[in-house]
Design an enzyme around this catalytic site. Structure first.
Site, mmCIF file in Angstrom:
data_model
loop_
_atom_site.group_PDB
_atom_site.id
_atom_site.type_symbol
_atom_site.label_atom_id
_atom_site.label_comp_id
_atom_site.label_asym_id
_atom_site.label_seq_id
_atom_site.Cartn_x
_atom_site.Cartn_y
_atom_site.Cartn_z
ATOM 1 N N ARG A 115 0.867 -1.194 0.000
ATOM 2 C CA ARG A 115 0.000 0.000 0.000
ATOM 3 C C ARG A 115 0.903 1.243 0.000
ATOM 4 N NH1 ARG A 115 -5.064 0.238 3.814
ATOM 5 N NH2 ARG A 115 -5.683 1.688 2.166
ATOM 6 N N ASP A 121 -2.194 9.186 7.614
ATOM 7 C CA ASP A 121 -1.414 8.133 6.947
ATOM 8 C C ASP A 121 -0.014 8.604 6.629
ATOM 9 O OD1 ASP A 121 -4.340 7.275 6.390
ATOM 10 O OD2 ASP A 121 -3.053 5.534 6.065
HETATM 11 O O1 MRU Z 1 -7.408 2.705 4.128
HETATM 12 P P1 MRU Z 1 -7.251 2.620 5.613
HETATM 13 O O2 MRU Z 1 -8.453 2.097 6.310
HETATM 14 O O3 MRU Z 1 -5.979 1.892 5.989
HETATM 15 O O4 MRU Z 1 -7.061 4.126 6.049
HETATM 16 C C1 MRU Z 1 -6.921 4.429 7.407
HETATM 17 C C2 MRU Z 1 -6.870 5.868 7.702
HETATM 18 O O5 MRU Z 1 -7.011 6.707 6.848
HETATM 19 C C3 MRU Z 1 -6.571 6.240 9.118
HETATM 20 O O6 MRU Z 1 -7.184 7.442 9.465
HETATM 21 C C4 MRU Z 1 -5.050 6.399 9.309
HETATM 22 O O7 MRU Z 1 -4.361 5.302 8.769
HETATM 23 C C5 MRU Z 1 -4.692 6.551 10.739
HETATM 24 S S1 MRU Z 1 -4.947 5.086 11.655
HETATM 25 C C6 MRU Z 1 -4.461 5.357 13.241
#
Ligand code: MRU
Length: 329
Positions: free
Chosen positions: A78, A232
């Protein structure tokens, strides 16, 4: 309420693709298992992706796979969550630096112990984020009962090794006896808001589920005292990538004078990335949007510019988003 645990040479995770309908655990025994779990979002959330990748390195070494191959495989799962690359870089550094790492058995043990350290440190960092965030919520609680908070996506314990980031201050407030209510946005198209609602229900935190597009109206009506989201990847200048839809909430928050906070461990700050324009945005399958034959774009994240962010809640305290150098390791 821990998302990843060691199990006799393997790791066990909670399968988030089956929540909240079903609580199912999956055993990851190989590098391929770990890479698959990250790619299909059985594990998700930046800090948990990082910890799973670290364990994935240990699993791959145990299979006798070359470190370079392991790093390339996990690194391609990812693109946006920088914790993935942060964890892989840290594993690589430790494995290449130590003289122990020249012997295969010691190298494997070193990988397990470093992955364990990454997992423990994430849990500790998030507990500290909870306390620093609580310091922001306390004054609000003196003016308003309950404090009306809004979050987006899931940045709770499910998205980390433990405690969560954006939800950590909310759990800390609940424990401290502050009255809190949380607006939980659905988070189209993967509906991570359901995970947040599930977590909050388990913890007994009052909350209300909304469609993403209701956020602006609620802010206009004065029904939101603060927004707290996770991240992220935070660029060196403070621009912050988080789940798509975060930016619109930040814009609405600015328009209505609602403070907009980002809660994230320092491992989510990419000091090598100058600004938001340099953050890679994951483009996911059009099928997730669910429109059949119509062409669909599905960017999974967006970038909130630094000027919309009231502060970044880290394990070392709340810092101004344009002053991240103060928490540089
Ligand atoms: O696609 P995801 O569900 O992995 O995205 C998660 C998010 O956007 C969260 O807000 C971020 O990773 C922070 S998690 C503590």
């Amino acid at each position: 309420m821990q998302t990843i645990a060691e199990d006799d040479g393997a790791v066990v995770i909670l399968d988030q693709t089956r929540l909240p309908q079903e609580t199912a655990f999956v055993r990851l025994a190989t590098l391929a298992d770990a890479a698959h779990a990250i790619r299909v979002m059985q594990v998700r959330g930046a800090p948990l992706i990082g910890a799973t990748a670290a364990y994935g390195v240990a699993l791959g070494l145990a299979e006798g796979i070359l470190l370079e191959t392991i790093l390339a495989t996990l690194g391609a799962t990812r693109p946006t969550a920088v914790n993935l690359h942060w964890a892989l870089d840290r594993m690589e550094r430790v494995l290449q630096k130590s003289s122990l790492a020249s012997v295969a058995k010691e190298r494997r043990e070193l990988a397990w112990s470093e992955a364990r350290a990454i997992a423990h440190e994430d849990a500790a960092a998030n507990a500290a984020i909870g306390q620093h965030g609580l310091a922001i919520l306390r004054p609000l609680a003196e003016q308003k009962k309950p404090i009306q908070l809004m979050t987006h996506c899931n940045a709770g314990w499910l998205a980390t090794v433990a405690h969560g980031t954006a939800l950590a201050p909310i759990y800390a407030a609940q424990t401290a006896g502050l009255a809190v209510h949380v607006w939980v946005s659905e988070t189209r198209p993967r509906n991570q808001g359901l995970l947040t609602a599930w977590e909050l229900a388990q913890a007994g935190v009052p909350h209300t589920f909304i469609v993403d597009n209701a956020a602006g109206l609620l802010m206009m009506q004065g029904k939101v005292d603060a927004v707290i989201v996770g991240a992220d990847r935070i660029a060196a200048n403070g621009d912050t990538a988080n789940k798509v839809g975060t930016y619109l909430k930040a814009l609405a928050a600015k328009a209505h004078g609602v403070p907009f906070y980002v809660a994230a461990p320092i491992s989510t700050i990419d000091f090598a990335c100058p600004d938001g324009a340099h953050i890679p945005i994951e483009e996911r399958a059009a099928e997730e949007v669910g429109v059949g034959a119509t062409a669909a774009a599905n960017p999974a994240f967006d970038v909130t510019p630094v000027n919309l962010i009231a502060g970044i809640i880290t394990e070392r305290g709340v810092v101004a988003a344009d002053n991240l150098a103060s928490v540089m390791p």
